[in-house]
Design a protein around this motif. Structure first.
Motif, PDB file in Angstrom:
ATOM      1  N   ARG A 281       0.836  -1.189   0.000  1.00  0.00           N
ATOM      2  CA  ARG A 281       0.000   0.000   0.000  1.00  0.00           C
ATOM      3  C   ARG A 281       0.877   1.246   0.000  1.00  0.00           C
ATOM      4  NH1 ARG A 281      -3.414   0.246   4.974  1.00  0.00           N
ATOM      5  NH2 ARG A 281      -4.576   1.836   3.835  1.00  0.00           N
ATOM      6  N   VAL A 282       0.486   2.220  -0.819  1.00  0.00           N
ATOM      7  CA  VAL A 282       1.218   3.478  -0.914  1.00  0.00           C
ATOM      8  C   VAL A 282       0.230   4.628  -0.768  1.00  0.00           C
ATOM      9  CG1 VAL A 282       2.773   4.897  -2.298  1.00  0.00           C
ATOM     10  CG2 VAL A 282       2.839   2.402  -2.532  1.00  0.00           C
ATOM     11  N   LEU A 283       0.518   5.540   0.146  1.00  0.00           N
ATOM     12  CA  LEU A 283      -0.261   6.765   0.281  1.00  0.00           C
ATOM     13  C   LEU A 283       0.366   7.815  -0.621  1.00  0.00           C
ATOM     14  CD1 LEU A 283      -2.447   8.508   1.674  1.00  0.00           C
ATOM     15  CD2 LEU A 283      -0.759   9.003   3.467  1.00  0.00           C
ATOM     16  N   ALA A 284      -0.438   8.384  -1.529  1.00  0.00           N
ATOM     17  CA  ALA A 284       0.063   9.389  -2.478  1.00  0.00           C
ATOM     18  C   ALA A 284      -0.693  10.691  -2.232  1.00  0.00           C
ATOM     19  CB  ALA A 284      -0.154   8.920  -3.911  1.00  0.00           C
ATOM     20  N   THR A 285       0.028  11.726  -1.762  1.00  0.00           N
ATOM     21  CA  THR A 285      -0.626  12.988  -1.417  1.00  0.00           C
ATOM     22  C   THR A 285      -0.045  14.144  -2.225  1.00  0.00           C
ATOM     23  OG1 THR A 285       0.898  13.603   0.377  1.00  0.00           O
ATOM     24  CG2 THR A 285      -0.942  12.137   0.941  1.00  0.00           C
ATOM     25  N   ASP A 286      -0.877  15.163  -2.411  1.00  0.00           N
ATOM     26  CA  ASP A 286      -0.430  16.372  -3.095  1.00  0.00           C
ATOM     27  C   ASP A 286      -1.299  17.530  -2.612  1.00  0.00           C
ATOM     28  OD1 ASP A 286       1.394  16.754  -5.899  1.00  0.00           O
ATOM     29  OD2 ASP A 286       0.067  18.414  -5.386  1.00  0.00           O
ATOM     30  N   ILE A 287      -0.735  18.726  -2.635  1.00  0.00           N
ATOM     31  CA  ILE A 287      -1.475  19.913  -2.226  1.00  0.00           C
ATOM     32  C   ILE A 287      -2.471  20.336  -3.295  1.00  0.00           C
ATOM     33  CG2 ILE A 287       0.213  21.551  -3.182  1.00  0.00           C
ATOM     34  CD1 ILE A 287      -0.259  23.279  -0.692  1.00  0.00           C
ATOM     35  N   ASP A 288      -2.260  19.910  -4.535  1.00  0.00           N
ATOM     36  CA  ASP A 288      -3.068  20.320  -5.685  1.00  0.00           C
ATOM     37  C   ASP A 288      -4.131  19.273  -5.989  1.00  0.00           C
ATOM     38  OD1 ASP A 288      -4.120  21.119  -8.086  1.00  0.00           O
ATOM     39  OD2 ASP A 288      -2.216  21.238  -9.154  1.00  0.00           O
ATOM     40  N   PRO A 289      -5.432  19.616  -5.860  1.00  0.00           N
ATOM     41  CA  PRO A 289      -6.492  18.632  -6.129  1.00  0.00           C
ATOM     42  C   PRO A 289      -6.505  18.141  -7.569  1.00  0.00           C
ATOM     43  CG  PRO A 289      -7.409  20.829  -5.804  1.00  0.00           C
ATOM     44  CD  PRO A 289      -5.979  20.907  -5.405  1.00  0.00           C
ATOM     45  N   ILE A 290      -6.054  18.966  -8.523  1.00  0.00           N
ATOM     46  CA  ILE A 290      -5.990  18.519  -9.912  1.00  0.00           C
ATOM     47  C   ILE A 290      -4.950  17.418 -10.053  1.00  0.00           C
ATOM     48  CG2 ILE A 290      -5.434  19.206 -12.280  1.00  0.00           C
ATOM     49  CD1 ILE A 290      -6.523  21.967 -11.646  1.00  0.00           C
ATOM     50  N   ALA A 291      -3.797  17.621  -9.415  1.00  0.00           N
ATOM     51  CA  ALA A 291      -2.758  16.588  -9.443  1.00  0.00           C
ATOM     52  C   ALA A 291      -3.258  15.295  -8.818  1.00  0.00           C
ATOM     53  CB  ALA A 291      -1.508  17.086  -8.711  1.00  0.00           C
ATOM     54  N   VAL A 292      -4.026  15.403  -7.740  1.00  0.00           N
ATOM     55  CA  VAL A 292      -4.537  14.210  -7.067  1.00  0.00           C
ATOM     56  C   VAL A 292      -5.498  13.445  -7.973  1.00  0.00           C
ATOM     57  CG1 VAL A 292      -5.946  13.390  -5.129  1.00  0.00           C
ATOM     58  CG2 VAL A 292      -4.188  15.132  -4.755  1.00  0.00           C
ATOM     59  N   LYS A 293      -6.316  14.157  -8.723  1.00  0.00           N
ATOM     60  CA  LYS A 293      -7.214  13.488  -9.677  1.00  0.00           C
ATOM     61  C   LYS A 293      -6.415  12.784 -10.765  1.00  0.00           C
ATOM     62  CE  LYS A 293     -11.091  14.147 -12.839  1.00  0.00           C
ATOM     63  NZ  LYS A 293     -10.450  13.273 -13.852  1.00  0.00           N
ATOM     64  N   VAL A 294      -5.387  13.459 -11.294  1.00  0.00           N
ATOM     65  CA  VAL A 294      -4.516  12.843 -12.294  1.00  0.00           C
ATOM     66  C   VAL A 294      -3.843  11.610 -11.704  1.00  0.00           C
ATOM     67  CG1 VAL A 294      -2.422  13.169 -13.681  1.00  0.00           C
ATOM     68  CG2 VAL A 294      -4.120  14.996 -13.551  1.00  0.00           C
ATOM     69  N   ALA A 295      -3.376  11.729 -10.455  1.00  0.00           N
ATOM     70  CA  ALA A 295      -2.711  10.607  -9.792  1.00  0.00           C
ATOM     71  C   ALA A 295      -3.648   9.409  -9.679  1.00  0.00           C
ATOM     72  CB  ALA A 295      -2.229  11.035  -8.407  1.00  0.00           C
ATOM     73  N   ALA A 296      -4.888   9.652  -9.280  1.00  0.00           N
ATOM     74  CA  ALA A 296      -5.855   8.560  -9.150  1.00  0.00           C
ATOM     75  C   ALA A 296      -6.134   7.913 -10.502  1.00  0.00           C
ATOM     76  CB  ALA A 296      -7.150   9.090  -8.533  1.00  0.00           C
ATOM     77  N   ASP A 297      -6.263   8.738 -11.529  1.00  0.00           N
ATOM     78  CA  ASP A 297      -6.507   8.208 -12.875  1.00  0.00           C
ATOM     79  C   ASP A 297      -5.334   7.352 -13.339  1.00  0.00           C
ATOM     80  OD1 ASP A 297      -8.927   9.513 -12.948  1.00  0.00           O
ATOM     81  OD2 ASP A 297      -8.202  11.197 -14.156  1.00  0.00           O
ATOM     82  N   ASN A 298      -4.107   7.802 -13.056  1.00  0.00           N
ATOM     83  CA  ASN A 298      -2.933   7.042 -13.476  1.00  0.00           C
ATOM     84  C   ASN A 298      -2.784   5.741 -12.693  1.00  0.00           C
ATOM     85  OD1 ASN A 298      -1.987   8.699 -15.554  1.00  0.00           O
ATOM     86  ND2 ASN A 298      -0.901  10.037 -14.134  1.00  0.00           N
ATOM     87  N   ALA A 299      -3.134   5.766 -11.407  1.00  0.00           N
ATOM     88  CA  ALA A 299      -3.094   4.530 -10.614  1.00  0.00           C
ATOM     89  C   ALA A 299      -4.082   3.512 -11.180  1.00  0.00           C
ATOM     90  CB  ALA A 299      -3.420   4.833  -9.151  1.00  0.00           C
ATOM     91  N   ARG A 300      -5.253   3.990 -11.572  1.00  0.00           N
ATOM     92  CA  ARG A 300      -6.261   3.108 -12.177  1.00  0.00           C
ATOM     93  C   ARG A 300      -5.761   2.566 -13.515  1.00  0.00           C
ATOM     94  NH1 ARG A 300      -9.764   6.598 -12.297  1.00  0.00           N
ATOM     95  NH2 ARG A 300     -10.506   6.275 -10.176  1.00  0.00           N
ATOM     96  N   LEU A 301      -5.170   3.447 -14.333  1.00  0.00           N
ATOM     97  CA  LEU A 301      -4.663   3.056 -15.640  1.00  0.00           C
ATOM     98  C   LEU A 301      -3.598   1.971 -15.523  1.00  0.00           C
ATOM     99  CD1 LEU A 301      -4.457   3.647 -18.748  1.00  0.00           C
ATOM    100  CD2 LEU A 301      -2.747   5.382 -18.168  1.00  0.00           C
ATOM    101  N   ASN A 302      -2.802   2.042 -14.448  1.00  0.00           N
ATOM    102  CA  ASN A 302      -1.710   1.094 -14.258  1.00  0.00           C
ATOM    103  C   ASN A 302      -2.074  -0.085 -13.359  1.00  0.00           C
ATOM    104  OD1 ASN A 302       1.038   2.196 -15.499  1.00  0.00           O
ATOM    105  ND2 ASN A 302      -0.177   3.949 -14.839  1.00  0.00           N
ATOM    106  N   HIS A 303      -3.367  -0.241 -13.073  1.00  0.00           N
ATOM    107  CA  HIS A 303      -3.894  -1.403 -12.352  1.00  0.00           C
ATOM    108  C   HIS A 303      -3.354  -1.532 -10.930  1.00  0.00           C
ATOM    109  CE1 HIS A 303      -5.314  -2.472 -16.336  1.00  0.00           C
ATOM    110  NE2 HIS A 303      -4.068  -2.499 -16.785  1.00  0.00           N
ATOM    111  N   VAL A 304      -3.110  -0.386 -10.271  1.00  0.00           N
ATOM    112  CA  VAL A 304      -2.677  -0.422  -8.876  1.00  0.00           C
ATOM    113  C   VAL A 304      -3.589   0.462  -8.008  1.00  0.00           C
ATOM    114  CG1 VAL A 304      -0.263  -1.034  -9.294  1.00  0.00           C
ATOM    115  CG2 VAL A 304      -0.950   1.366  -9.335  1.00  0.00           C
ATOM    116  N   LYS A 305      -4.789   0.708  -8.467  1.00  0.00           N
ATOM    117  CA  LYS A 305      -5.713   1.563  -7.722  1.00  0.00           C
ATOM    118  C   LYS A 305      -5.992   1.007  -6.327  1.00  0.00           C
ATOM    119  CE  LYS A 305      -8.538   4.924  -6.956  1.00  0.00           C
ATOM    120  NZ  LYS A 305      -7.962   6.242  -6.586  1.00  0.00           N
TER     121      LYS A 305
END
Length: 290
Positions: free
Chosen positions: A175-199
């Motif tokens: 498990r990895v916690l991925a945080t950012d101050i920018d909500p746009i970056a966090v949405k991109v991060a979530a989308d990329n985690a899903r794309l790479n099958h590690v959501k």
């Protein structure tokens, strides 16, 4: 929104030092800076700074930075109305290999080699494609740290595109916690985690610094990676110490060569021990243990 691209032509070696100097000069404003290979055979590279503000002031500061490097370039301007500069810059990016990792766009999926850990990152409003020396350096360092230490609980602080969080999740299956101050970056991060099958492994949260209850819930971490900038990393040293497990490792980047000693000193003062520094394209990635 209308943007202006201020750009000039140079060689590859000069482009590396110019990129680092310009990024340091404009880090407080967060102006996007890019280097593009125009002609490999002729060693022609283009350095660009994007702004939606005072173009004259930005150009003057660019000239000052170049002068500090004893260089002078003809700076051109291009108006880019309603252009997503990130998407455009990523369209022509070649895939990157760092250690076992292969970072690529959708159009390069077939270029993966056997045994590589592929990470697909598409254009988005978040930093971290693997092409910048700091991200590539982190990927290389993380492979070594994870292989030796087998962490069980990791944090990617200032995750951007989540490329580093995805790398740790794929490599260690934790498990990895991925945080950012920018909500746009966090949405991109979530989308990329899903794309790479590690959501299921990567939890994305909008959080400034360590001021969020999620850190208390998930700490202590035995691996923290933070690819931010030198000054905020130095300010965060006490909070890093408070959230890392004894014997845990931190991997830090976003640090210029000349900033390395100051960053190490800030963490040694918090009972961290320097393990290794990796140099790449004028930037450093630092591994420390507590």
């Amino acid at each position: 929104m209308t943007q202006t691209r201020l750009h000039f032509i140079t060689g590859k070696i000069e482009s590396i030092s110019m990129f680092a100097a310009l990024e340091a000069a404009f880090e407080d404003e967060g102006l996007p800076i890019a280097v593009r290979e125009v002609d490999e055979d002729k060693d022609i590279h283009e350095v660009s700074v994007y702004t939606d503000g005072d173009e004259d002031a930005v150009e003057a500061r660019m000239k000052d930075v170049l002068a500090s490097l004893a260089l002078s370039k003809q700076i051109e301007r291009e108006t880019l109305p309603d252009v997503d500069w990130v998407a455009i810059s990523l369209e022509g990016l070649k895939p990157v290999r760092a250690g076992r990792f292969f970072v690529h766009g959708a159009h390069d999926r077939r270029k993966r080699h056997s045994g590589e850990l592929a990470i697909e990152i598409e254009a988005g409003l978040a930093f971290g494609t693997g092409h910048h020396g700091t991200t590539a350096g982190c990927l290389e360092m993380l492979e070594q740290v994870v292989r030796r230490e087998h962490p069980r609980n990791a944090l990617d602080l200032g995750t951007g595109s989540a490329v580093l969080a995805i790398a740790v999740a794929k490599l260690a299956h934790i498990r990895v916690l991925a945080t950012d101050i920018d909500p746009i970056a966090v949405k991109v991060a979530a989308d990329n985690a899903r794309l790479n099958h590690v959501k299921a492994l990567v939890e994305t949260v909008t959080a400034p610094g360590f001021h969020h209850p999620i850190f208390g819930k998930r700490a202590p971490f035995d691996l923290i990676v933070a690819n931010i900038l030198a000054r905020p990393l130095m300010r965060l040293a006490p909070r890093m110490a408070a959230h890392i497990a004894w014997g845990g490792s931190i991997v830090l980047s976003g640090i210029l060569d000349r900033q390395r000693d100051a960053v190490v000193a800030a963490y040694v003062g918090q009972q961290f021990r320097h393990v290794r520094t990796l140099h790449r394209e004028g930037w450093v990635t630092i591994h420390l243990k507590r």
